[in-house]
Each structure stands twice: as C-alpha cells, then as structure tokens.
Motif scaffolding. Sequence first.
Motif, PDB file in Angstrom:
ATOM      1  N   UNK A  65       0.833  -1.203   0.000  1.00 43.32           N
ATOM      2  CA  UNK A  65       0.000   0.000   0.000  1.00 43.32           C
ATOM      3  C   UNK A  65       0.869   1.256   0.000  1.00 43.32           C
ATOM      4  N   UNK A  66       1.942   1.248   0.799  1.00 42.03           N
ATOM      5  CA  UNK A  66       2.822   2.416   0.831  1.00 42.03           C
ATOM      6  C   UNK A  66       3.501   2.606  -0.523  1.00 42.03           C
ATOM      7  N   UNK A  67       3.921   1.496  -1.138  1.00 42.50           N
ATOM      8  CA  UNK A  67       4.550   1.575  -2.458  1.00 42.50           C
ATOM      9  C   UNK A  67       3.628   2.185  -3.489  1.00 42.50           C
ATOM     10  N   UNK A  82       0.868   8.733   6.084  1.00 41.46           N
ATOM     11  CA  UNK A  82       0.863   8.418   7.506  1.00 41.46           C
ATOM     12  C   UNK A  82       0.342   6.991   7.704  1.00 41.46           C
ATOM     13  N   UNK A  83       0.953   6.270   8.601  1.00 37.87           N
ATOM     14  CA  UNK A  83       0.488   4.924   8.946  1.00 37.87           C
ATOM     15  C   UNK A  83       0.201   4.877  10.442  1.00 37.87           C
ATOM     16  N   UNK A  84      -0.967   4.347  10.803  1.00 40.50           N
ATOM     17  CA  UNK A  84      -1.293   4.099  12.206  1.00 40.50           C
ATOM     18  C   UNK A  84      -0.995   2.634  12.487  1.00 40.50           C
ATOM     19  N   UNK A  85       0.037   2.361  13.246  1.00 39.22           N
ATOM     20  CA  UNK A  85       0.319   0.991  13.692  1.00 39.22           C
ATOM     21  C   UNK A  85      -0.522   0.778  14.952  1.00 39.22           C
ATOM     22  N   UNK A  86      -1.725   0.274  14.735  1.00 35.61           N
ATOM     23  CA  UNK A  86      -2.736   0.241  15.790  1.00 35.61           C
ATOM     24  C   UNK A  86      -2.735  -1.092  16.539  1.00 35.61           C
ATOM     25  N   UNK A  87      -2.272  -1.067  17.788  1.00 32.43           N
ATOM     26  CA  UNK A  87      -2.253  -2.275  18.620  1.00 32.43           C
ATOM     27  C   UNK A  87      -1.561  -3.437  17.912  1.00 32.43           C
ATOM     28  N   UNK A  88      -0.442  -3.151  17.284  1.00 33.70           N
ATOM     29  CA  UNK A  88       0.265  -4.175  16.505  1.00 33.70           C
ATOM     30  C   UNK A  88       1.210  -4.999  17.382  1.00 33.70           C
ATOM     31  N   UNK A  97       7.953   2.077   8.467  1.00 40.19           N
ATOM     32  CA  UNK A  97       9.018   3.059   8.663  1.00 40.19           C
ATOM     33  C   UNK A  97      10.087   2.898   7.594  1.00 40.19           C
ATOM     34  N   UNK A  98      10.440   1.661   7.292  1.00 41.73           N
ATOM     35  CA  UNK A  98      11.458   1.388   6.283  1.00 41.73           C
ATOM     36  C   UNK A  98      11.028   1.863   4.897  1.00 41.73           C
TER      37      UNK A  98
END
Length: 424
Positions: A65-67, A82-88, A97-98
């Motif tokens: 998705x980021x790509x 922006x990415x929400x890393x939600x309860x991961x 991040x990478x």
Amino acid sequence: MSIFKEIIHDASRILMYVVGIITIYYLFISLFGIWRRKDKREVEPRKRFALIVAAHNEETVIRDIIGSLKNLDYPKKLYDIFVIADNCSDRTFIKAKEEGAIVYERNNKEKIGKGYALEWMFERIFKLHKKYDAVAIFDADNLVHKNFLKEMNKKLCEGYKVVQGYLDSKNPNDTWITGSYSIAFWSCNRMFQLARSNVGLSSQLGGTGFCIDADVLKKLGWGANCLTEDLEFTCKLVLNGYKVGWAHDAIIYDEKPLTLVQSWKQRKRWMQGFADVASRYFFKLLKRSIVKLNFTSFDCALYSIQPIVTILIGTSAIIGIIQYCIKVFDIVTNFNSFIYSINFNSITIIVIVYSTVQYIYTPFILILEKKFSMKVFLCYIIYPIYTITWFPISVQGILDKNKKEWNHTVHTRSIDISDLEKVN
C-alpha cells in the motif's frame, strides 16, 4: 380461523407492497447509473493531502500500500503518507518506517477498532505545523491507482467536501467468494454510487478510499467509532447538509475474504454496524427529510436500514415460495388450503423483477464496467448463493447489534500495484 386467515392475508399483502415499493425505488435509481460521463479535464494540483493508512498487524501487505501511494501521479510535495500501527504485535511499524511512511504507534486495549484509531490520528495531524486541505483514508490491504489523487483533487476543486473513490477488487479470481464480492462491488459502484451522483443524491462512504475536507472534519468532528464508521460518518454528513461526492476514476483495489466463513464474519460485522447506526440515525434523517423536504436525507435513511430491508426481501421470498407450493398443491389436488392465499400476481411480478435484475441487468452493468469475463460468468452462476446468505447474516446482525467485537481479516499475500494496472 377466518380472523387468523385475514391477518395472514393482510400482513402478507402489506409486506409484499413494501418490498415491491423498495425494490422498484432502488431499481429506478439504479437506471441513472447506466450513463457515465467521462471527465477528461485536466485540473491543476492544488489540494494538499494527508494520506492515512489504518493498520493492525499488517506486515504482509503494508509495503504494498505504501509503495502504491509513493508512486501516485501527483506532486510529492502535496501529500504525505501516515500509517497508524494500531495495537500491533508484529513488524508493521518497522516495515512501514522502512518504506518511508510517517508512522504513529497506538496502543489502546479498551478503544479497539478502526474508528477509534482514525479519531486518534486526526487529532495528531491537526496539531502538526504543516497543514493539509484534506485527509484520505485507506486500509492496509488496499492498493491505490496512480490517478487517485488527481481525481480527488478534481472533485474537491469542484466544491465537494467529501468524496468516495471506486472500490475495485485486487483478487476477484481467487475463490467463488472473492468473485461474488467483486460482482457485488462492481455493480454497486455503477448502480448505487454513480447513479446517485448522477441524480444529485449523496453517495455513501465505503470504508476506504475516500477523502474528507480538513475544515469539515474539524467542524463536525469524526465521532464515528462503531463497527461501520463509514456509514455513521455518512449519516452525520447528510444530517449537516453535506453530500458525499463520487469519483468513478479514483480507483482503490481492496482485498476480499477468501472463504465463506471469513466473509460471513465480515458481513455480519457490517450488518451489526448498520443496525447500530440505524437505531441512532434513521429517525433523525427521516425527520430532516420531512422538515426540510430533503430527499437526500430520506435516501440515506432508507440505506441505513439495509438489514431490515434485506430481511423483508428474504421473508417475502420465503412467503412467495410457500404460496407457489400451495398454489401448485391446490391445482394438483383441488384442495382448498386453510391458509388464505395472497395475491399470486404480486409474487409473480416480484419474481420476474428479481430474475431480470439478477440475470440480465447486473451482467449488462458488468459489461459496461468492462468486468465481464468467462471467469466472472462461471462465478455468476453461483452468485445467488452469496446473495441468499445476506438474509441470515442480516438477522444475526440485528440480534447482535450491541456487540462491539472487531473481527480482523488476516491478509496472507503480497500483490504489487503494477500487476493490477497491467490487467486494468
């Protein structure tokens, strides 16, 4: 016994009339989706976007998705990811991040669900020094067409404050369930979303692939934290006089569940959310439609009670089958059944209408959308099974509307956006 027969007769007739009116209404509106005006205008990129990806344990698909967002055909200085890393509990945060996304980590075991995560993220974006004209929402399993932001910019520049994009499928040929989902979404895009856009009604938010004007979001607040946050916010918008615009060429590819069990859980959650939202917004929307003579509010109110409408249609179908059996039995045995037969012609008309929509009209729409193929045809043969399952799912959804558990769909495969754009 005669009173009992009259009650059955009258209730059955009322049910058939209600179902008939609703069916004809939806069929009539859908006809406006046959025509599609292709908008080839070039509009200068003006709007600055915050692209938000909600992710819960999505390490398998987050890079994809980021790509696809990084490769959008839109000035890079006018959007941030922006990415929400939600309860991961996996490597979603690290992988996002990478890939160069701006990642926020959220840990809250009490307020669980996409709606809460989005509200949490909106608050942080609004506090940033850098300001955005609009926010765009995506799910982690999505892939986004390169023209998405160009089309959204165009619609926002036209004056729309909220715009929904075209929900396509990235795995239509995996199983009969993914094929059925795809058929449903493709036909809905044309017969429901585009049709309403063409007649000036509000389209509906689809959970992903939509943009919201930042000022409108600040003004109204998100506040949509139920199992169908998209429907809840749509109702909120309509109550406040806004319409959801439709961008037919802003394409988002969404991953569909592979099995009936996965599909059942997802659709049950949708129906739970519908029932919950309808209990809080239906009468408000209906009141607004009457007081302000606002047909958009009425249409939205009717859409919010989809579980009830589905149950009514399912019940009328069952009654119709019973009545046909009784009719045949009476003809064969010449026996006068104690159940008072409802209007045989009404049932016949509904059966004819349903069959026409199912086996002629919908394939015609799929051809217009250039989605009809031999694989789709083979899937379409058993598509009615998928349709029938909506009846028990809707019943369960209404019964469990107060249960807020969130069932996460696990994604197990990586697909690159370039593969889909070659096909499309």
